[in-house]
Write a protein that holds these residues in place. Sequence first.
Motif, PDB file in Angstrom:
ATOM      1  N   ARG A  49       0.881  -1.175   0.000  1.00 50.23           N
ATOM      2  CA  ARG A  49       0.000   0.000   0.000  1.00 50.23           C
ATOM      3  C   ARG A  49       0.917   1.222   0.000  1.00 50.23           C
ATOM      4  NH1 ARG A  49      -4.281  -3.272  -1.020  1.00 50.23           N
ATOM      5  NH2 ARG A  49      -4.823  -4.640   0.751  1.00 50.23           N
ATOM      6  N   ASP A  93       1.671  -8.452  -0.620  1.00 52.09           N
ATOM      7  CA  ASP A  93       0.453  -9.234  -0.869  1.00 52.09           C
ATOM      8  C   ASP A  93       0.748 -10.483  -1.674  1.00 52.09           C
ATOM      9  OD1 ASP A  93       1.027  -8.107  -3.288  1.00 52.09           O
ATOM     10  OD2 ASP A  93      -0.791  -6.899  -3.432  1.00 52.09           O
ATOM     11  N   ARG A 172      -7.316  -3.273   8.090  1.00 52.68           N
ATOM     12  CA  ARG A 172      -8.346  -3.287   7.043  1.00 52.68           C
ATOM     13  C   ARG A 172      -9.353  -4.380   7.309  1.00 52.68           C
ATOM     14  NH1 ARG A 172      -9.184  -6.305   2.738  1.00 52.68           N
ATOM     15  NH2 ARG A 172      -7.159  -7.340   2.891  1.00 52.68           N
ATOM     16  N   ASP A 196      -3.646  -6.342   7.705  1.00 53.44           N
ATOM     17  CA  ASP A 196      -3.468  -5.353   6.631  1.00 53.44           C
ATOM     18  C   ASP A 196      -3.632  -3.945   7.192  1.00 53.44           C
ATOM     19  OD1 ASP A 196      -3.057  -4.092   4.238  1.00 53.44           O
ATOM     20  OD2 ASP A 196      -4.996  -4.641   3.369  1.00 53.44           O
ATOM     21  N   GLY A 199      -3.616  -1.251   4.670  1.00 54.59           N
ATOM     22  CA  GLY A 199      -4.853  -1.106   3.911  1.00 54.59           C
ATOM     23  C   GLY A 199      -5.820  -0.139   4.561  1.00 54.59           C
ATOM     24  N   TRP A 209     -10.261   7.162   0.920  1.00 57.15           N
ATOM     25  CA  TRP A 209      -9.624   5.939   1.397  1.00 57.15           C
ATOM     26  C   TRP A 209      -9.560   4.934   0.241  1.00 57.15           C
ATOM     27  CZ3 TRP A 209      -7.252   6.768   5.694  1.00 57.15           C
ATOM     28  CH2 TRP A 209      -7.789   7.602   6.677  1.00 57.15           C
ATOM     29  N   GLU A 210      -8.457   4.241   0.142  1.00 54.60           N
ATOM     30  CA  GLU A 210      -8.272   3.346  -0.998  1.00 54.60           C
ATOM     31  C   GLU A 210      -8.923   1.981  -0.807  1.00 54.60           C
ATOM     32  OE1 GLU A 210      -4.102   3.075  -1.759  1.00 54.60           O
ATOM     33  OE2 GLU A 210      -3.925   5.150  -2.429  1.00 54.60           O
ATOM     34  N   GLN A 211      -9.079   1.575   0.455  1.00 55.42           N
ATOM     35  CA  GLN A 211      -9.582   0.228   0.728  1.00 55.42           C
ATOM     36  C   GLN A 211     -10.752   0.276   1.702  1.00 55.42           C
ATOM     37  OE1 GLN A 211      -8.252  -2.461  -0.801  1.00 55.42           O
ATOM     38  NE2 GLN A 211      -6.667  -1.223  -1.810  1.00 55.42           N
TER      39      GLN A 211
END
Length: 262
Positions: A49, A93, A172, A196, A199, A209-211
């Motif tokens: 990330r 990942d 995450r 994560d 994340g 937010w990306e996730q």
Amino acid sequence: MRRSYLVVVFMLTVVGLALLIPQPARAFGDAGGFDPRILLTGSQTNAARPSAPGRWSWELVQRTSAPARLRPSLVHASDATITDGPFLYWSGDAAVPALTSAEIAGLRRFFALGGVMLVDDAGVSNEGAPGAFGTSARREIARVLPDSAPITIGADHVVFRTFYLLRRAEGRIAGPKTLEAIVRGGSAQVIFSSHDLGGALARGPTGMWEQPVIPGGDVQRERAIRLAVNVAMYVLCSNYKDDQVHAPFLMRRRALSPHSEP
């Protein structure tokens, strides 16, 4: 004679002022702040990330008075500069290949100086089962530190109390309530997260937010950010290279802090 005396006085004054200029704290990076340095091994080119480390520093600065590098650095495990800072953030990942002898030697030098590493599994399952990265990273850390095995650490460990009082680990994904750590000399030197954490921190250029954070949404994300802040404070209060220039200040702040888990 009087002129020579004045020259001597002037030179002594200049030297005295130079000694009063604050020097950078080497153990905390070039800017003297927390630097979530991204560890690279093999052919890795960035964190799983990439925006997470910068956001991590930003959250630390906003929530505490601790300094941090908003543009964290990257370092390869075989690079001589691996010992220039007290912290490494290793995330992925996908499975990592076996570490080379140069990478193992570099990491051993880092740990011998008291360095702390967070291993963050970005490929963890929604139930918290380690992904390919988490499994292979544990295998390789075992080669680096063959005399030490991970143990479970929970809410009674100092990592859960360095700034916020946290009852469990989250990222995450909610995952297990605990973290795992390799404890050496009384300190957690390698912390394994099956959540994560990056994340939950990652945020894109637009500010979004990306996730998604599952299952707890924004409340879980907030607690994940708090855990990241706690890890940073744990690093800042460590005794890497016996340099604790920030420790007394940070310990006073922690003692006075009203923050606690909602």
